[in-house]
Structures are given as C-alpha cells and as structure tokens.
Design an enzyme around this catalytic site. Structure first.
Site, mmCIF file in Angstrom:
data_model
loop_
_atom_site.group_PDB
_atom_site.id
_atom_site.type_symbol
_atom_site.label_atom_id
_atom_site.label_comp_id
_atom_site.label_asym_id
_atom_site.label_seq_id
_atom_site.Cartn_x
_atom_site.Cartn_y
_atom_site.Cartn_z
ATOM 1 N N LYS A 1 0.834 -1.211 0.000
ATOM 2 C CA LYS A 1 0.000 0.000 0.000
ATOM 3 C C LYS A 1 0.863 1.254 0.000
ATOM 4 O O LYS A 1 2.048 1.212 0.314
ATOM 5 C CB LYS A 1 -0.965 -0.038 1.195
ATOM 6 N N ARG B 1 -2.881 -10.301 4.939
ATOM 7 C CA ARG B 1 -3.348 -10.396 3.552
ATOM 8 C C ARG B 1 -2.218 -9.874 2.677
ATOM 9 O O ARG B 1 -1.883 -8.693 2.743
ATOM 10 C CB ARG B 1 -4.627 -9.555 3.409
HETATM 11 N N1 HH2 Z 1 -7.185 -4.043 1.130
HETATM 12 C C1 HH2 Z 1 -7.559 -4.073 -0.162
HETATM 13 C C2 HH2 Z 1 -8.591 -4.912 -0.592
HETATM 14 N N2 HH2 Z 1 -9.224 -5.728 0.281
HETATM 15 N N3 HH2 Z 1 -9.504 -6.554 2.477
HETATM 16 C C3 HH2 Z 1 -9.157 -6.535 3.771
HETATM 17 N N4 HH2 Z 1 -9.789 -7.332 4.641
HETATM 18 N N5 HH2 Z 1 -8.153 -5.735 4.242
HETATM 19 C C4 HH2 Z 1 -7.474 -4.878 3.422
HETATM 20 O O1 HH2 Z 1 -6.595 -4.125 3.919
HETATM 21 C C5 HH2 Z 1 -7.827 -4.865 2.033
HETATM 22 C C6 HH2 Z 1 -8.864 -5.723 1.585
HETATM 23 C C7 HH2 Z 1 -6.851 -3.200 -1.151
HETATM 24 O O2 HH2 Z 1 -5.720 -3.820 -1.684
HETATM 25 P P1 HH2 Z 1 -5.657 -4.656 -3.051
HETATM 26 O O3 HH2 Z 1 -6.675 -5.739 -3.101
HETATM 27 O O4 HH2 Z 1 -4.264 -5.144 -3.197
HETATM 28 O O5 HH2 Z 1 -5.929 -3.602 -4.209
HETATM 29 P P2 HH2 Z 1 -7.237 -3.180 -5.004
HETATM 30 O O6 HH2 Z 1 -8.281 -2.770 -4.023
HETATM 31 O O7 HH2 Z 1 -6.780 -2.027 -5.891
HETATM 32 O O8 HH2 Z 1 -7.701 -4.362 -5.811
#
Ligand code: HH2
Length: 270
Positions: free
Chosen positions: A214, A249
C-alpha cells in the site's frame, strides 16, 4: 470445505485480484487459467486462503456493476474450489457474496464493514467466517477523501465493536476484524493503528492486517512503485503479528513465509 481462522496461530491470505485496475496486480489475472495458476502458486508457497476480488478499492477506481463483478469472480471462485483451494470472496455486495458462497467460497471478506444489512444475513445463512474491515464511510470516494480522525484508534475500534455486534445479532458464526489500513487514513493514521493494534486485538476477535504494497508502506519504506514494496510490507506485517494480528493479507506469500520462519526461529531463542 469449512474454514476457520481459529485453526492456526496465523493465517496467510494470498491476494488474487481479478480486476483490470487493481493498484498492484491489476490486469494480470483476468483470465481464469492465469488466476488459477497464481492461486495454486500462492497455496504451494504457504497461503492458507486465497482472497478473490473483482472490484478495485484503490482511490479513483471505477465503480463496477454487480453483474460485471460476478462475471469476473465467479468463474475463478468455481475453478479454485474445484482445485480444492480455500477461497474468500472480497466484496461489498451481498449478491456477489451469496453467489460465490454457493460456488465454493468459504469466507466473506467485506471491505464495506458489514454496513449493508443483507450481508450479515448472507454470511449467517452460510455459517462462514466474515472479515469486517473498517472504512470511515460507506462510499469509497468519500473514504479516500480522508476526512480525518479525532482519535483514529478509538474510532476504528468503536466501529469494529459495533459491526461485530451486528454480525453476532444476525447469527454469524465467526468474525474477524480488520483496521482497514490505507482506507481513508493518512500515513500517520496507519502507523498509529499499527502501533496500537493491541487495542483492536483486545476486542476479542482475530485481527487481520492488510498492508501489502500500500501507499503508506511505500512512503515509510521509500519505494515509489507498488511491486517494490514487499520488504517494507513484510516488516509492517511482522510488527502487526507481534502486536497480536492473527492473519495477514499479502501479495508476496513466499517472502512472508521465509520472513516468518526466521522471525519465529529468533523468537524461540529470545
Ligand atoms: N485491502 C484491499 C482490498 N481488500 N480486504 C481486507 N480485509 N483488508 C485490506 O486491507 C484490504 C482488503 C486493497 O488492496 P488490493 O486488493 O491489493 O488492491 P485493489 O483494491 O486495488 O484491488
């Protein structure tokens, strides 16, 4: 296949975004075969659960209609279940959660923090664990405008306590809570939350932390590009585990497994 976060001291959740626009892996896994191959790779590297997401939550991401989100995630969830992988569905939509649970998902990861009243009943009906993540507002645009907090730890803890009560009242069997790092939070807010994660852990549910790649991790580690942020992500996750996190995660499963093995060897001789 039933899944419980209580079955192990630490759950490693591998991230699988089947989106064109996620901030780190967008566009890489939109084909089912590529998605399955990457999920199997993460499972073999040590991931206990694969978190499938069909809507990017990054600032400025385009809203995805429910039908399109379903078209993206359902074939992948189905294929992963056939492979025998444990799958969580990362969604804010009860209809998406319900369809994925019917096709083999065994956890719901709700970045909407269970604000949609139908989500609690979908999860309760299926008797699966739910991850309740904090955001300061239901709407992602408002969330990312970063409204500011009087006391970020107290406000996040209050939200997670209240939404846990909602889940329990609906009959949800297992709740996992998540401070929602990077969602409407400044670098300082994220660091304060990690520094006081014991307050969140004291609420009594297992805590999941998702710092992987992030922006704030890039800021504190000095890494401008998302794919260069794994070393700093690992450090943030180790610090969180030391403070009581029970799940992380992550994008880089192998890196985390190696770091955790070294960390645990060091701790047994401390
Ligand atoms: N962060 C993201 C998405 N889902 N779920 C939980 N429980 N906790 C988190 O911190 C979290 C999450 C955002 O990250 P990412 O999936 O890598 O990116 P994007 O939302 O652009 O797909």
């Amino acid at each position: 296949m039933p899944f419980s976060f209580h079955d192990r001291a630490l759950t490693i959740v591998g991230i699988l975004n089947v989106t064109p626009d996620s901030f780190s892996d967008g566009g890489r896994f939109v084909h089912v075969d590529d998605a399955v191959a990457h999920a199997v790779h993460m499972r073999d590297a040590g991931a206990h659960l694969i978190d499938v997401g069909g809507e990017s939550t990054r600032p400025g991401a385009a809203a995805v209609p429910v039908d399109e989100e379903l078209d993206r995630v359902l074939p992948v969830v189905r294929a992963l279940a056939v492979e025998g992988l444990a799958v969580s569905i990362d969604t804010r939509r009860p209809a998406v959660a319900e369809a994925c649970l019917a096709h083999g998902a065994c956890v719901v990861n709700d970045v909407g923090g269970l604000r949609d009243p139908d989500m609690a009943s979908v999860v309760a009906q299926a008797q699966v664990p739910v991850v309740i993540m904090h955001t300061p507002a239901p709407d992602l645009d408002v969330t990312h405008r970063n409204v500011g907090y009087q006391d970020v730890v107290a406000e996040v803890a209050a939200f997670l306590r209240q939404q846990t009560d909602v889940a329990v009242a609906a009959g949800v069997s297992e709740v996992v809570i998540d401070p929602g790092l990077g969602f409407g939070k400044s670098v300082e807010d994220n660091l304060t939350l990690i520094g006081h994660l014991d307050v969140i852990a004291a609420l009594g549910s297992p805590v999941l932390v998702g710092a992987s790649r992030k922006r704030f991790v890039g800021a504190i580690g000095g890494a401008a590009e998302a794919h260069d942020r794994d070393p700093a992500s690992i450090v943030v996750h180790l610090r969180s585990i030391a403070a009581g996190a029970r799940a992380v995660r992550v994008h880089d499963v192998a890196g985390h497994v190696q770091a955790l093995a070294a960390w645990s060897a060091l701790n047994t001789h401390a």
